[in-house]
Design a protein around this motif. Structure first.
Motif, short mmCIF file in Angstrom:
data_model
loop_
_atom_site.label_atom_id
_atom_site.label_comp_id
_atom_site.label_asym_id
_atom_site.label_seq_id
_atom_site.Cartn_x
_atom_site.Cartn_y
_atom_site.Cartn_z
N GLY A 146 0.70 -1.14 -0.13
CA GLY A 146 -0.03 0.20 0.14
C GLY A 146 0.94 1.26 0.02
N GLN A 147 0.42 2.43 0.74
CA GLN A 147 1.16 3.41 1.05
C GLN A 147 2.52 3.16 1.72
OE1 GLN A 147 0.80 7.00 -0.09
NE2 GLN A 147 -0.43 5.67 -1.33
N THR A 148 3.70 3.57 1.32
CA THR A 148 5.05 3.30 1.95
C THR A 148 4.99 3.87 3.21
OG1 THR A 148 5.81 3.47 -0.24
CG2 THR A 148 7.59 3.52 1.54
N VAL A 149 4.26 5.06 3.36
CA VAL A 149 4.13 6.04 4.82
C VAL A 149 2.78 6.00 4.89
CG1 VAL A 149 4.72 8.04 5.88
CG2 VAL A 149 6.15 7.43 4.04
N PRO A 150 2.21 5.11 5.68
CA PRO A 150 0.68 5.21 6.10
C PRO A 150 0.14 6.51 6.53
CG PRO A 150 2.05 3.85 7.41
CD PRO A 150 2.92 4.35 6.69
N VAL A 151 -1.14 6.98 6.25
CA VAL A 151 -1.70 7.90 6.68
C VAL A 151 -2.27 7.67 7.88
CG1 VAL A 151 -3.44 9.42 6.09
CG2 VAL A 151 -2.34 8.59 4.26
N VAL A 152 -2.11 8.54 8.98
CA VAL A 152 -2.56 8.52 10.23
C VAL A 152 -3.21 9.85 10.68
CG1 VAL A 152 -1.86 7.90 12.69
CG2 VAL A 152 -0.50 7.00 11.15
N ASN A 153 -4.39 9.61 11.06
CA ASN A 153 -5.15 10.67 11.70
C ASN A 153 -4.52 11.32 13.07
OD1 ASN A 153 -6.82 12.72 12.25
ND2 ASN A 153 -8.77 11.32 11.90
N PRO A 154 -4.13 12.43 13.03
CA PRO A 154 -3.49 13.00 14.28
C PRO A 154 -4.41 13.36 15.41
CG PRO A 154 -3.31 14.58 12.77
CD PRO A 154 -3.96 13.41 11.96
N TYR A 155 -5.83 13.12 15.12
CA TYR A 155 -6.62 13.66 16.06
C TYR A 155 -6.61 12.79 17.17
CZ TYR A 155 -11.21 14.58 18.26
OH TYR A 155 -12.38 14.61 19.16
N VAL A 156 -6.69 13.15 18.56
CA VAL A 156 -6.97 12.38 19.51
C VAL A 156 -8.50 13.06 20.44
CG1 VAL A 156 -5.88 12.03 21.74
CG2 VAL A 156 -4.47 12.15 20.07
N ALA A 157 -9.03 12.06 20.68
CA ALA A 157 -10.39 12.25 21.27
C ALA A 157 -10.34 12.93 22.44
CB ALA A 157 -11.41 11.09 21.25
N GLU A 158 -11.11 14.05 23.10
CA GLU A 158 -10.97 14.52 24.48
C GLU A 158 -11.95 13.85 25.22
OE1 GLU A 158 -11.45 18.88 26.51
OE2 GLU A 158 -11.68 18.77 24.52
N ALA A 159 -11.38 13.57 26.60
CA ALA A 159 -12.16 12.87 27.50
C ALA A 159 -13.46 13.79 28.04
CB ALA A 159 -11.46 12.44 28.75
N PRO A 160 -14.68 13.15 28.17
CA PRO A 160 -15.74 14.24 28.51
C PRO A 160 -15.48 14.95 29.94
CG PRO A 160 -16.33 11.68 28.04
CD PRO A 160 -14.96 11.74 27.97
N ARG A 161 -16.09 16.10 29.82
CA ARG A 161 -15.69 16.90 31.04
C ARG A 161 -16.94 17.86 31.02
NH1 ARG A 161 -14.36 21.64 29.15
NH2 ARG A 161 -13.52 21.95 27.26
N ALA A 162 -17.02 18.45 32.21
CA ALA A 162 -18.31 19.48 32.23
C ALA A 162 -17.99 20.77 31.63
CB ALA A 162 -18.49 19.69 33.92
N ILE A 163 -19.02 21.37 31.08
CA ILE A 163 -18.85 22.65 30.28
C ILE A 163 -18.49 23.80 31.52
CG2 ILE A 163 -19.88 24.36 28.78
CD1 ILE A 163 -21.36 22.02 27.78
#
Length: 206
Positions: A146-163
């Motif tokens: 496939g792709q020699t350098v794989p595509v990785v999504n850098p997004y990290v989900a934030e833990a739930p917290r109070a507004i």
């Protein structure tokens, strides 16, 4: 039936002559697979796919997703120390139309290009210019499917917290409207500042 109308059922239309069949689908599938395998063997140990950039999908609905794009921009290639002509010869896709609209996308794709360059083994066409190290590296190279350098999504989900109270008071609509107004008035503001600076300089001369 009304008025004792004789039924006229439309049989014998020879529908089989007007239908497109696809009985060769399994055979075509096998032929395509064999062609892919033959092509991979022919170009080995080169990668099967060209290296392509990591881009975000358009529109607000999908822009959280990172996927493979068409080709690298000239700006990305220049930042990685490559030319478009050379990139096309070493398995890097080039897209002359795409533009970089953020520093993040530019940095991400330059990083992909540098990672690819670090893995790249170029064997000179002229046998006299080949060194023993080049030949050894070429023999030990492994073809990537496939792709020699794989595509990785850098997004990290934030833990739930109070507004927070500050977030409750904030208005996204107002923030966007103010930012749009500042952007639209930037030329007028810059011109106004220049006029005031000139007036101040003229007063100082007097």
């Amino acid at each position: 039936m009304q008025n004792k109308q004789l039924p006229n059922v439309h049989f014998r239309k020879e529908w089989d002559l007007r239908v497109r069949t696809w009985f060769n689908q399994p055979g075509r599938k096998l032929r395509r697979r064999r062609a892919r395998v033959a092509k991979a063997a022919k170009i080995a140990p080169r990668p099967i796919e060209l290296l392509r950039p990591a881009v975000r999908c358009p529109t607000v609905k999908y822009n959280r997703k990172v996927r493979v794009g068409r080709g690298f921009t000239l700006e990305e290639l220049k930042a990685a120390g490559l030319t478009s002509k050379y990139a096309a010869t070493v398995g890097i896709a080039v897209d002359y139309r795409r533009r970089n609209r953020s520093e993040e996308s530019l940095a991400l794709n330059v990083q992909r290009l540098k990672a690819y360059k670090a893995k790249l083994v170029v064997l000179p066409r002229n046998a006299k210019k080949r060194t023993a190290e080049d030949v050894e590296a070429y023999k030990n190279a492994v073809q990537t499917p496939g792709q020699t350098v794989p595509v990785v999504n850098p997004y990290v989900a934030e833990a739930p917290r109070a507004i927070t109270a500050e977030e409750k008071k904030a208005s996204a609509f107002t923030t966007l409207r103010e930012a749009r107004g500042v952007y639209k008035a930037r030329g007028y503001v810059a011109k106004r500042k220049l006029i005031l600076a000139e007036e101040a300089a003229n007063k100082a001369k007097k």
